[in-house]
Motif scaffolding. Structure first.
Motif, PDB file in Angstrom:
ATOM      1  N   GLN A 171      -1.220  -7.299   3.857  1.00  0.00           N
ATOM      2  CA  GLN A 171      -1.714  -8.282   2.896  1.00  0.00           C
ATOM      3  C   GLN A 171      -1.270  -7.925   1.478  1.00  0.00           C
ATOM      4  O   GLN A 171      -0.866  -8.796   0.709  1.00  0.00           O
ATOM      5  CB  GLN A 171      -3.248  -8.361   2.939  1.00  0.00           C
ATOM      6  N   TRP A 172      -1.353  -6.641   1.158  1.00  0.00           N
ATOM      7  CA  TRP A 172      -0.973  -6.159  -0.168  1.00  0.00           C
ATOM      8  C   TRP A 172       0.488  -6.520  -0.476  1.00  0.00           C
ATOM      9  O   TRP A 172       0.804  -7.047  -1.533  1.00  0.00           O
ATOM     10  CB  TRP A 172      -1.187  -4.656  -0.234  1.00  0.00           C
ATOM     11  N   LEU A 173       1.360  -6.224   0.479  1.00  0.00           N
ATOM     12  CA  LEU A 173       2.779  -6.495   0.281  1.00  0.00           C
ATOM     13  C   LEU A 173       3.061  -7.992   0.235  1.00  0.00           C
ATOM     14  O   LEU A 173       3.865  -8.451  -0.586  1.00  0.00           O
ATOM     15  CB  LEU A 173       3.603  -5.814   1.372  1.00  0.00           C
ATOM     16  N   LEU A 174       2.406  -8.756   1.090  1.00  0.00           N
ATOM     17  CA  LEU A 174       2.607 -10.204   1.099  1.00  0.00           C
ATOM     18  C   LEU A 174       2.146 -10.851  -0.210  1.00  0.00           C
ATOM     19  O   LEU A 174       2.677 -11.880  -0.618  1.00  0.00           O
ATOM     20  CB  LEU A 174       1.881 -10.848   2.282  1.00  0.00           C
ATOM     21  N   SER A 175       1.167 -10.239  -0.863  1.00  0.00           N
ATOM     22  CA  SER A 175       0.653 -10.802  -2.116  1.00  0.00           C
ATOM     23  C   SER A 175       1.466 -10.346  -3.327  1.00  0.00           C
ATOM     24  O   SER A 175       1.117 -10.659  -4.460  1.00  0.00           O
ATOM     25  CB  SER A 175      -0.815 -10.432  -2.302  1.00  0.00           C
ATOM     26  N   GLY A 176       2.525  -9.560  -3.084  1.00  0.00           N
ATOM     27  CA  GLY A 176       3.372  -9.104  -4.184  1.00  0.00           C
ATOM     28  C   GLY A 176       2.970  -7.752  -4.754  1.00  0.00           C
ATOM     29  O   GLY A 176       3.443  -7.360  -5.813  1.00  0.00           O
ATOM     30  N   GLY A 177       2.086  -7.038  -4.034  1.00  0.00           N
ATOM     31  CA  GLY A 177       1.664  -5.717  -4.487  1.00  0.00           C
ATOM     32  C   GLY A 177       2.810  -4.719  -4.479  1.00  0.00           C
ATOM     33  O   GLY A 177       3.795  -4.883  -3.750  1.00  0.00           O
ATOM     34  N   ASP A 178       2.677  -3.682  -5.286  1.00  0.00           N
ATOM     35  CA  ASP A 178       3.696  -2.646  -5.424  1.00  0.00           C
ATOM     36  C   ASP A 178       3.858  -1.874  -4.110  1.00  0.00           C
ATOM     37  O   ASP A 178       2.911  -1.237  -3.646  1.00  0.00           O
ATOM     38  CB  ASP A 178       3.294  -1.694  -6.551  1.00  0.00           C
ATOM     39  N   PRO A 179       5.042  -1.913  -3.501  1.00  0.00           N
ATOM     40  CA  PRO A 179       5.242  -1.194  -2.235  1.00  0.00           C
ATOM     41  C   PRO A 179       5.107   0.321  -2.388  1.00  0.00           C
ATOM     42  O   PRO A 179       4.826   1.011  -1.410  1.00  0.00           O
ATOM     43  CB  PRO A 179       6.650  -1.591  -1.802  1.00  0.00           C
ATOM     44  N   ASP A 180       5.286   0.844  -3.592  1.00  0.00           N
ATOM     45  CA  ASP A 180       5.129   2.290  -3.791  1.00  0.00           C
ATOM     46  C   ASP A 180       3.702   2.739  -3.488  1.00  0.00           C
ATOM     47  O   ASP A 180       3.486   3.855  -3.025  1.00  0.00           O
ATOM     48  CB  ASP A 180       5.523   2.692  -5.211  1.00  0.00           C
ATOM     49  N   HIS A 181       2.710   1.870  -3.754  1.00  0.00           N
ATOM     50  CA  HIS A 181       1.316   2.218  -3.429  1.00  0.00           C
ATOM     51  C   HIS A 181       1.150   2.392  -1.911  1.00  0.00           C
ATOM     52  O   HIS A 181       0.517   3.335  -1.450  1.00  0.00           O
ATOM     53  CB  HIS A 181       0.350   1.157  -3.939  1.00  0.00           C
ATOM     54  N   VAL A 182       1.730   1.471  -1.152  1.00  0.00           N
ATOM     55  CA  VAL A 182       1.658   1.550   0.314  1.00  0.00           C
ATOM     56  C   VAL A 182       2.459   2.756   0.797  1.00  0.00           C
ATOM     57  O   VAL A 182       2.025   3.478   1.696  1.00  0.00           O
ATOM     58  CB  VAL A 182       2.158   0.247   0.972  1.00  0.00           C
ATOM     59  N   ALA A 183       3.608   3.011   0.188  1.00  0.00           N
ATOM     60  CA  ALA A 183       4.451   4.147   0.581  1.00  0.00           C
ATOM     61  C   ALA A 183       3.690   5.457   0.403  1.00  0.00           C
ATOM     62  O   ALA A 183       3.760   6.343   1.262  1.00  0.00           O
ATOM     63  CB  ALA A 183       5.744   4.157  -0.225  1.00  0.00           C
ATOM     64  N   ARG A 184       2.974   5.594  -0.698  1.00  0.00           N
ATOM     65  CA  ARG A 184       2.196   6.832  -0.917  1.00  0.00           C
ATOM     66  C   ARG A 184       1.129   7.017   0.156  1.00  0.00           C
ATOM     67  O   ARG A 184       0.885   8.121   0.620  1.00  0.00           O
ATOM     68  CB  ARG A 184       1.560   6.829  -2.309  1.00  0.00           C
ATOM     69  N   LEU A 185       0.501   5.918   0.562  1.00  0.00           N
ATOM     70  CA  LEU A 185      -0.531   6.006   1.598  1.00  0.00           C
ATOM     71  C   LEU A 185       0.068   6.304   2.969  1.00  0.00           C
ATOM     72  O   LEU A 185      -0.437   7.147   3.708  1.00  0.00           O
ATOM     73  CB  LEU A 185      -1.332   4.699   1.651  1.00  0.00           C
ATOM     74  N   ILE A 186       1.137   5.614   3.314  1.00  0.00           N
ATOM     75  CA  ILE A 186       1.732   5.786   4.654  1.00  0.00           C
ATOM     76  C   ILE A 186       2.338   7.167   4.816  1.00  0.00           C
ATOM     77  O   ILE A 186       2.385   7.708   5.916  1.00  0.00           O
ATOM     78  CB  ILE A 186       2.733   4.659   4.981  1.00  0.00           C
ATOM     79  N   ALA A 187       2.765   7.756   3.709  1.00  0.00           N
ATOM     80  CA  ALA A 187       3.357   9.113   3.763  1.00  0.00           C
ATOM     81  C   ALA A 187       2.345  10.149   4.226  1.00  0.00           C
ATOM     82  O   ALA A 187       2.731  11.210   4.706  1.00  0.00           O
ATOM     83  CB  ALA A 187       3.907   9.491   2.390  1.00  0.00           C
ATOM     84  N   THR A 188       1.051   9.827   4.116  1.00  0.00           N
ATOM     85  CA  THR A 188       0.021  10.789   4.506  1.00  0.00           C
ATOM     86  C   THR A 188      -0.405  10.659   5.969  1.00  0.00           C
ATOM     87  O   THR A 188      -1.219  11.443   6.431  1.00  0.00           O
ATOM     88  CB  THR A 188      -1.221  10.647   3.607  1.00  0.00           C
ATOM     89  N   LEU A 189       0.146   9.673   6.693  1.00  0.00           N
ATOM     90  CA  LEU A 189      -0.231   9.523   8.105  1.00  0.00           C
ATOM     91  C   LEU A 189       0.073  10.813   8.862  1.00  0.00           C
ATOM     92  O   LEU A 189       1.160  11.372   8.733  1.00  0.00           O
ATOM     93  CB  LEU A 189       0.525   8.367   8.757  1.00  0.00           C
ATOM     94  N   GLY A 190      -0.886  11.245   9.637  1.00  0.00           N
ATOM     95  CA  GLY A 190      -0.701  12.440  10.457  1.00  0.00           C
ATOM     96  C   GLY A 190      -1.016  13.738   9.744  1.00  0.00           C
ATOM     97  O   GLY A 190      -0.943  14.808  10.347  1.00  0.00           O
ATOM     98  N   THR A 191      -1.383  13.673   8.468  1.00  0.00           N
ATOM     99  CA  THR A 191      -1.733  14.910   7.753  1.00  0.00           C
ATOM    100  C   THR A 191      -3.237  15.003   7.654  1.00  0.00           C
ATOM    101  O   THR A 191      -3.926  14.000   7.426  1.00  0.00           O
ATOM    102  CB  THR A 191      -1.109  14.945   6.339  1.00  0.00           C
ATOM    103  N   PRO A 192      -3.789  16.211   7.811  1.00  0.00           N
ATOM    104  CA  PRO A 192      -5.236  16.368   7.717  1.00  0.00           C
ATOM    105  C   PRO A 192      -5.718  16.047   6.307  1.00  0.00           C
ATOM    106  O   PRO A 192      -5.028  16.293   5.327  1.00  0.00           O
ATOM    107  CB  PRO A 192      -5.485  17.834   8.060  1.00  0.00           C
TER     108      PRO A 192
END
Length: 193
Positions: A171-192
């Motif tokens: 939703q964030w990306l579809l609404s024109g949100g900054d992809p860097d915000h999503v990138a920072r979050l997705i980079a943490t997948l799998g880390t404690p």
């Protein structure tokens, strides 16, 4: 049961025959862990002792307990049903099949092989890809399964707010949100945490 299942699939917007869906469920169940694994077998004696000392129960699932795999099996089946083949993705994007394979190789699209490439539908929007997709996929850790990524992209995140409400990364990306915000979050997948 077939009519009830067809009704549920229709309510969920899944365009799949009930029997085909059941085959997907069976396949997903087969790919998961055995129905009643003994968790203690995964650890050394010292590790078992340490985990037991902090209160972790390492005993196998009892027959009267619900099967923990059911939700995951259903999620796998839904993800597989909604995924596109290379040919279908090429039609959506209006390109040749080879361009889709090239994008997969470069990490500009994501998917998994299952008798051929399967591309999860969450990464497509209309006749294109999700805005900012390349930035997000570049930050995605290589070891994350497709189901984990799909769950992340469709789960509201407290750090992504639209109209004072947590939004999903999609939703964030579809609404024109900054992809860097999503990138920072997705980079943490799998880390404690």
């Amino acid at each position: 049961m077939s009519v009830a299942l067809e009704n549920i699939l229709a309510k969920a917007g899944l365009k799949v025959d009930a029997n085909e869906f059941l085959i997907l469920v069976e396949d997903a169940a087969r790919r998961l862990s055995p129905p009643n694994p003994d968790p203690s077998h995964y650890f050394s004696a010292d590790q078992r002792a340490a985990l037991t000392d902090v209160g972790l129960d390492l005993s196998p699932r009892r027959e009267d307990e619900p099967d923990f795999r059911a939700r995951t099996v259903a999620a796998h089946a839904v993800l597989a049903e909604g995924a596109l083949s290379v040919n279908e993705a090429a039609k959506v994007l209006g390109v040749d099949d080879s361009r889709i394979r090239h994008r997969l190789k470069e990490g500009r699209l994501t998917g998994w092989k299952d008798g051929g490439w399967r591309l999860p539908a969450w990464q497509f929007a209309g006749s294109g890809v999700l805005p900012g997709l390349e930035v997000v996929l570049k930050a995605l850790p290589d070891d994350q399964p497709a189901l984990v990524v799909a769950a992340f992209m469709s789960t509201p995140q407290a750090d992504l707010v639209i109209n004072d409400q947590p939004a999903t990364p999609r939703q964030w990306l579809l609404s024109g949100g900054d992809p860097d915000h999503v990138a920072r979050l997705i980079a943490t997948l799998g880390t404690p945490l």
